[in-house]
Design a protein around this motif. Structure first.
Motif, PDB file in Angstrom:
ATOM      1  N   LYS A  61      26.375 -22.246  38.489  1.00 34.76           N
ATOM      2  CA  LYS A  61      27.085 -23.039  39.509  1.00 34.76           C
ATOM      3  C   LYS A  61      28.581 -22.749  39.460  1.00 34.76           C
ATOM      4  CE  LYS A  61      27.483 -27.638  41.391  1.00 34.76           C
ATOM      5  NZ  LYS A  61      27.017 -29.006  41.366  1.00 34.76           N
ATOM      6  N   GLU A  62      29.128 -22.686  38.265  1.00 34.37           N
ATOM      7  CA  GLU A  62      30.560 -22.462  38.088  1.00 34.37           C
ATOM      8  C   GLU A  62      31.000 -21.085  38.605  1.00 34.37           C
ATOM      9  OE1 GLU A  62      34.222 -23.960  36.995  1.00 34.37           O
ATOM     10  OE2 GLU A  62      32.305 -25.006  36.907  1.00 34.37           O
ATOM     11  N   PHE A  63      30.163 -20.066  38.408  1.00 37.23           N
ATOM     12  CA  PHE A  63      30.540 -18.694  38.750  1.00 37.23           C
ATOM     13  C   PHE A  63      30.018 -18.223  40.112  1.00 37.23           C
ATOM     14  CE2 PHE A  63      30.469 -17.933  33.929  1.00 37.23           C
ATOM     15  CZ  PHE A  63      31.793 -18.329  33.808  1.00 37.23           C
ATOM     16  N   ALA A  64      29.319 -19.086  40.845  1.00 35.24           N
ATOM     17  CA  ALA A  64      28.712 -18.681  42.118  1.00 35.24           C
ATOM     18  C   ALA A  64      29.734 -18.140  43.109  1.00 35.24           C
ATOM     19  CB  ALA A  64      27.955 -19.858  42.724  1.00 35.24           C
ATOM     20  N   GLU A  65      30.920 -18.738  43.157  1.00 35.80           N
ATOM     21  CA  GLU A  65      31.962 -18.266  44.086  1.00 35.80           C
ATOM     22  C   GLU A  65      32.329 -16.813  43.835  1.00 35.80           C
ATOM     23  OE1 GLU A  65      35.450 -20.671  43.991  1.00 35.80           O
ATOM     24  OE2 GLU A  65      34.400 -22.469  44.677  1.00 35.80           O
ATOM     25  N   ARG A  66      32.197 -16.384  42.597  1.00 36.84           N
ATOM     26  CA  ARG A  66      32.550 -14.999  42.233  1.00 36.84           C
ATOM     27  C   ARG A  66      31.352 -14.051  42.328  1.00 36.84           C
ATOM     28  NH1 ARG A  66      35.246 -17.082  36.846  1.00 36.84           N
ATOM     29  NH2 ARG A  66      36.832 -18.384  37.765  1.00 36.84           N
ATOM     30  N   ARG A  67      30.247 -14.569  42.857  1.00 29.53           N
ATOM     31  CA  ARG A  67      29.011 -13.781  42.998  1.00 29.53           C
ATOM     32  C   ARG A  67      28.482 -13.310  41.650  1.00 29.53           C
ATOM     33  NH1 ARG A  67      28.772 -10.589  48.411  1.00 29.53           N
ATOM     34  NH2 ARG A  67      27.230  -9.615  47.099  1.00 29.53           N
TER      35      ARG A  67
ATOM     36  N   ARG B 174      25.752 -14.082  38.857  1.00 25.32           N
ATOM     37  CA  ARG B 174      24.497 -14.784  38.622  1.00 25.32           C
ATOM     38  C   ARG B 174      24.300 -14.972  37.125  1.00 25.32           C
ATOM     39  NH1 ARG B 174      20.467 -11.660  39.693  1.00 25.32           N
ATOM     40  NH2 ARG B 174      21.665  -9.784  39.996  1.00 25.32           N
TER      41      ARG B 174
END
Length: 125
Positions: A49-55, A57
């Motif tokens: 969830k935290e890293f989703a903006e940076r694509r 996984r």
């Protein structure tokens, strides 16, 4: 290039996975912090969830009974119990998990995120 973070990459499942990922041309970061292993499932969901903006996984893998070195490894007497509880009637080898784990950061695993993948040979089904 996809990069894989492998906890415990020096032997057993981690070493087999590192070799498979390298064979597939993936970048590797190896860690040896056993404390991370204990929290991987919850940590993977949080980090996904935290890293989703940076694509980025994030997934975790829960192995079943695997023939590795911790605790001195499995001997024939000890192997009988987990083998009896597994649909495939045996314990796994570290090399059996490596292709599953190595698929996650590739295009074949592009829609897998925030998941805990159980690779256990049908343990207790």
């Amino acid at each position: 290039m996809s990069v894989v973070i492998i906890t415990g990459g020096g032997r057993g499942i981690g070493a087999s996975t590192a070799m498979e990922c390298a064979r597939r041309g993936l970048g590797l970061i190896l860690t040896y912090n056993s404390e991370l292993d204990k929290a991987n499932e919850v940590l993977a969901r949080y980090m996904a969830k935290e890293f989703a903006e940076r694509r980025i996984r994030v997934n975790s893998v829960s192995p079943g009974a695997i023939r590795t070195e911790p605790g001195g490894g499995l001997n024939d007497k000890f192997e009988a119990m987990p083998s009896a509880q597994t649909a495939l009637s045996r314990v796994g080898e570290p090399e059996a998990l490596a292709p599953v784990i190595a698929t996650l950061p590739t295009e074949d695993g592009a829609w897998i995120n925030a998941q805990n993948i159980e690779v256990a040979g049908g343990h207790v089904i």
